[in-house]
Design a protein around this motif. Structure first.
Motif, short mmCIF file in Angstrom:
data_model
loop_
_atom_site.label_atom_id
_atom_site.label_comp_id
_atom_site.label_asym_id
_atom_site.label_seq_id
_atom_site.Cartn_x
_atom_site.Cartn_y
_atom_site.Cartn_z
N GLN A 14 -29.49 1.29 -35.69
CA GLN A 14 -29.46 1.74 -36.86
C GLN A 14 -30.70 1.42 -37.67
O GLN A 14 -31.46 0.71 -37.21
CB GLN A 14 -27.96 1.13 -37.37
CG GLN A 14 -26.84 1.65 -37.06
CD GLN A 14 -25.90 1.03 -37.94
OE1 GLN A 14 -24.80 0.41 -37.38
NE2 GLN A 14 -25.62 1.03 -39.20
N ILE A 15 -30.90 2.24 -38.66
CA ILE A 15 -32.38 1.90 -39.55
C ILE A 15 -31.75 1.62 -40.77
O ILE A 15 -32.58 1.17 -41.66
CB ILE A 15 -33.09 3.26 -39.44
CG1 ILE A 15 -32.48 4.30 -40.17
CG2 ILE A 15 -33.69 3.48 -38.15
CD1 ILE A 15 -32.99 5.75 -40.27
N GLU A 16 -30.43 1.72 -41.06
CA GLU A 16 -30.07 1.38 -42.53
C GLU A 16 -28.50 1.02 -42.40
O GLU A 16 -27.69 1.44 -41.50
CB GLU A 16 -29.91 2.62 -43.30
CG GLU A 16 -29.78 2.31 -44.84
CD GLU A 16 -29.79 3.11 -45.87
OE1 GLU A 16 -29.67 3.22 -47.11
OE2 GLU A 16 -30.59 4.36 -45.38
N MET A 17 -28.26 -0.16 -43.06
CA MET A 17 -26.80 -0.72 -42.97
C MET A 17 -26.66 -1.45 -44.25
O MET A 17 -27.39 -1.90 -44.94
CB MET A 17 -26.78 -1.81 -41.83
CG MET A 17 -27.63 -2.93 -41.85
SD MET A 17 -27.68 -3.76 -40.43
CE MET A 17 -26.02 -4.54 -40.16
N GLU A 18 -25.29 -1.90 -44.59
CA GLU A 18 -24.85 -2.54 -45.55
C GLU A 18 -24.97 -4.02 -45.33
O GLU A 18 -24.53 -4.40 -44.07
CB GLU A 18 -23.54 -2.16 -46.20
CG GLU A 18 -23.42 -0.90 -47.01
CD GLU A 18 -22.19 -0.34 -47.48
OE1 GLU A 18 -21.22 -1.26 -47.41
OE2 GLU A 18 -22.22 0.66 -48.42
N ALA A 19 -25.12 -4.86 -46.41
CA ALA A 19 -25.01 -6.31 -46.10
C ALA A 19 -23.54 -6.62 -45.85
O ALA A 19 -22.50 -6.01 -46.10
CB ALA A 19 -25.28 -6.96 -47.42
N GLY A 20 -23.58 -7.59 -44.77
CA GLY A 20 -22.04 -8.20 -44.15
C GLY A 20 -21.95 -7.33 -43.06
O GLY A 20 -21.00 -7.87 -42.15
N GLN A 21 -22.30 -6.16 -42.74
CA GLN A 21 -22.11 -5.75 -41.16
C GLN A 21 -23.16 -6.00 -40.18
O GLN A 21 -23.84 -6.92 -40.44
CB GLN A 21 -22.57 -4.14 -41.41
CG GLN A 21 -21.64 -3.29 -42.54
CD GLN A 21 -21.99 -1.94 -42.68
OE1 GLN A 21 -23.16 -1.40 -42.40
NE2 GLN A 21 -21.01 -0.85 -42.91
N THR A 22 -22.69 -5.72 -38.88
CA THR A 22 -23.37 -5.96 -37.78
C THR A 22 -23.93 -4.80 -36.97
O THR A 22 -23.24 -3.87 -36.86
CB THR A 22 -22.36 -6.87 -36.75
OG1 THR A 22 -22.00 -8.23 -37.38
CG2 THR A 22 -22.84 -7.26 -35.61
N VAL A 23 -25.25 -5.05 -36.49
CA VAL A 23 -25.87 -4.04 -35.77
C VAL A 23 -26.64 -4.74 -34.65
O VAL A 23 -27.02 -5.97 -34.62
CB VAL A 23 -26.88 -3.30 -36.50
CG1 VAL A 23 -28.27 -4.11 -36.94
CG2 VAL A 23 -27.41 -1.91 -35.94
N VAL A 24 -26.59 -3.91 -33.55
CA VAL A 24 -27.33 -4.51 -32.04
C VAL A 24 -28.47 -3.32 -31.98
O VAL A 24 -28.31 -2.27 -31.82
CB VAL A 24 -26.59 -4.43 -30.77
CG1 VAL A 24 -27.33 -5.00 -29.89
CG2 VAL A 24 -25.51 -5.36 -31.21
N LEU A 25 -29.74 -3.87 -31.97
CA LEU A 25 -31.15 -3.14 -31.61
C LEU A 25 -31.10 -3.35 -30.08
O LEU A 25 -30.90 -4.17 -29.44
CB LEU A 25 -32.20 -3.66 -32.39
CG LEU A 25 -32.08 -3.55 -33.71
CD1 LEU A 25 -33.20 -4.07 -34.48
CD2 LEU A 25 -31.76 -2.22 -34.44
N THR A 26 -31.52 -2.18 -29.35
CA THR A 26 -31.57 -2.41 -27.99
C THR A 26 -32.97 -1.85 -27.38
O THR A 26 -33.34 -0.66 -27.75
CB THR A 26 -30.37 -1.37 -27.23
OG1 THR A 26 -29.12 -1.73 -27.60
CG2 THR A 26 -30.66 -1.56 -25.73
N CYS A 27 -33.50 -2.57 -26.61
CA CYS A 27 -35.02 -2.23 -26.05
C CYS A 27 -35.02 -1.73 -24.72
O CYS A 27 -34.00 -2.24 -23.93
CB CYS A 27 -35.96 -3.43 -26.32
SG CYS A 27 -37.55 -2.96 -25.95
N SER A 28 -35.57 -0.71 -24.34
CA SER A 28 -35.66 -0.14 -23.17
C SER A 28 -37.34 0.22 -22.67
O SER A 28 -38.00 0.42 -23.45
CB SER A 28 -35.06 1.17 -23.09
OG SER A 28 -35.49 2.30 -23.64
N ALA A 29 -37.39 -0.05 -21.39
CA ALA A 29 -38.76 0.23 -20.79
C ALA A 29 -38.61 0.79 -19.42
O ALA A 29 -37.67 0.02 -18.67
CB ALA A 29 -39.58 -1.15 -21.00
N SER A 30 -39.42 1.43 -18.86
CA SER A 30 -39.82 2.00 -17.50
C SER A 30 -40.61 0.91 -16.69
O SER A 30 -41.92 1.08 -17.18
CB SER A 30 -40.18 3.52 -17.57
OG SER A 30 -40.41 3.77 -16.11
N SER A 31 -39.96 0.46 -15.75
CA SER A 31 -40.84 -0.56 -15.20
C SER A 31 -40.49 -1.08 -13.80
O SER A 31 -39.05 -1.02 -13.69
CB SER A 31 -40.71 -1.99 -16.08
OG SER A 31 -41.60 -3.16 -15.56
#
Length: 278
Positions: free
Chosen positions: A103-120
């Motif tokens: 996500q790029i926008e969220m309300e205070a108190g919520q939870t988000v998980v950012l995921t990173c990927s790469a070809s390797s």
């Protein structure tokens, strides 16, 4: 007849863009041999990096790239037999195409998980920076739990390959945390109040029901020696019960029309005298 087919390849560590590879297809026994090359089950064709020897017994790749990874097969054929040999070629490369998803926008108190990927190859390891400062997160996922305004900013994932020694960063991922909307707050308050009122109403209903049931089931408060008469049918006029006299002579004998309980009467009137004797 062909026997002992063998496909020989490089034994050293190969790094994309820096190394070259040569595959050679041989047979211990056999004459008039022709060869056909496949990669991952599809015909292998020459290119500006891939060349074949004059007798088609070897293939050279220079320089190798990550796309050269896969299984190579050499099929040997003569008029009387066919034999195959395989070789798995591993090219170390990357990291490439480092990308953050979330996500790029969220309300205070919520939870988000950012995921990173790469070809390797081998798989990359990850670290994260937040607003230019390195964090303690060293995994492909960056959890932002119970977010606050202070969690707003730029997140960057850094991927590294331990064999190629290459490091590559993702583009910044801008996350914006906003204050909770008044509608959300009012909804939470209203929902909590409504739930409390509903619980009180249910409790009051149960209490009233149990109280009525207890009252209905309680025994009648009366003298245990008292006799209670109940008519099973409506009588008009009502039947009046009186004490019988002490002598049978005083006992009147009603007619059938006067008393519907006539059949309950003792046939021998002397019985009444016995019952009334002290």
């Amino acid at each position: 007849k062909i026997s002992g087919a063998n496909l020989i390849g490089p034994t050293e560590v190969l790094i994309a863009g820096n190394s070259s590879a040569k595959l050679t297809c041989q047979a211990t026994i056999g004459t008039l041999i022709s060869r056909k090359w496949l990669k991952n089950g599809h015909p292998l064709s020459p290119s500006n990096r891939i060349t074949f020897s004059g007798d088609n017994s070897s293939v050279s790749i220079d320089p190798v790239q990550g796309t050269d990874n896969g299984q190579y097969q050499c099929t040997l054929t003569n008029p009387v037999s066919t034999d195959d040999a395989n070789y798995n070629l591993t090219i170390n490369y990357g990291p490439e195409d480092v990308l953050i998803q979330g996500q790029i926008e969220m309300e205070a108190g919520q939870t988000v998980v950012l995921t990173c990927s790469a070809s390797s190859v081998p798989p990359a390891t990850f670290t994260w920076t937040f607003n230019g400062k390195e964090t303690a997160v060293k995994a492909e996922e960056y959890p932002v739990a119970n977010a606050s305004i202070g969690d707003s900013g730029n997140y960057i994932c850094v991927a590294a390959n331990s064999v190629t020694r290459s490091v590559l960063s993702s583009a910044p991922h801008l996350l914006k945390v906003t204050e909770r909307s008044s509608g959300s707050q009012l909804g939470a308050i209203f929902g909590g109040t409504l739930g409390a009122v509903a619980c009180v109403g249910v409790a009051a209903g149960i209490f009233t029901y149990m109280k009525k049931r207890k009252t209905r089931d309680s025994p009648i408060n009366q003298d245990p020696q008292a006799i209670v008469y109940e008519n099973t049918i409506d009588l008009d006029p009502p039947v009046v019960y009186e004490n019988l006299s002490k002598t049978s002579a005083d006992v009147s004998t009603p007619t059938d029309s006067e008393n519907p309980y006539r059949e309950l009467e003792f046939k021998d009137h002397a019985t009444y005298s016995t019952l009334n004797s002290p």
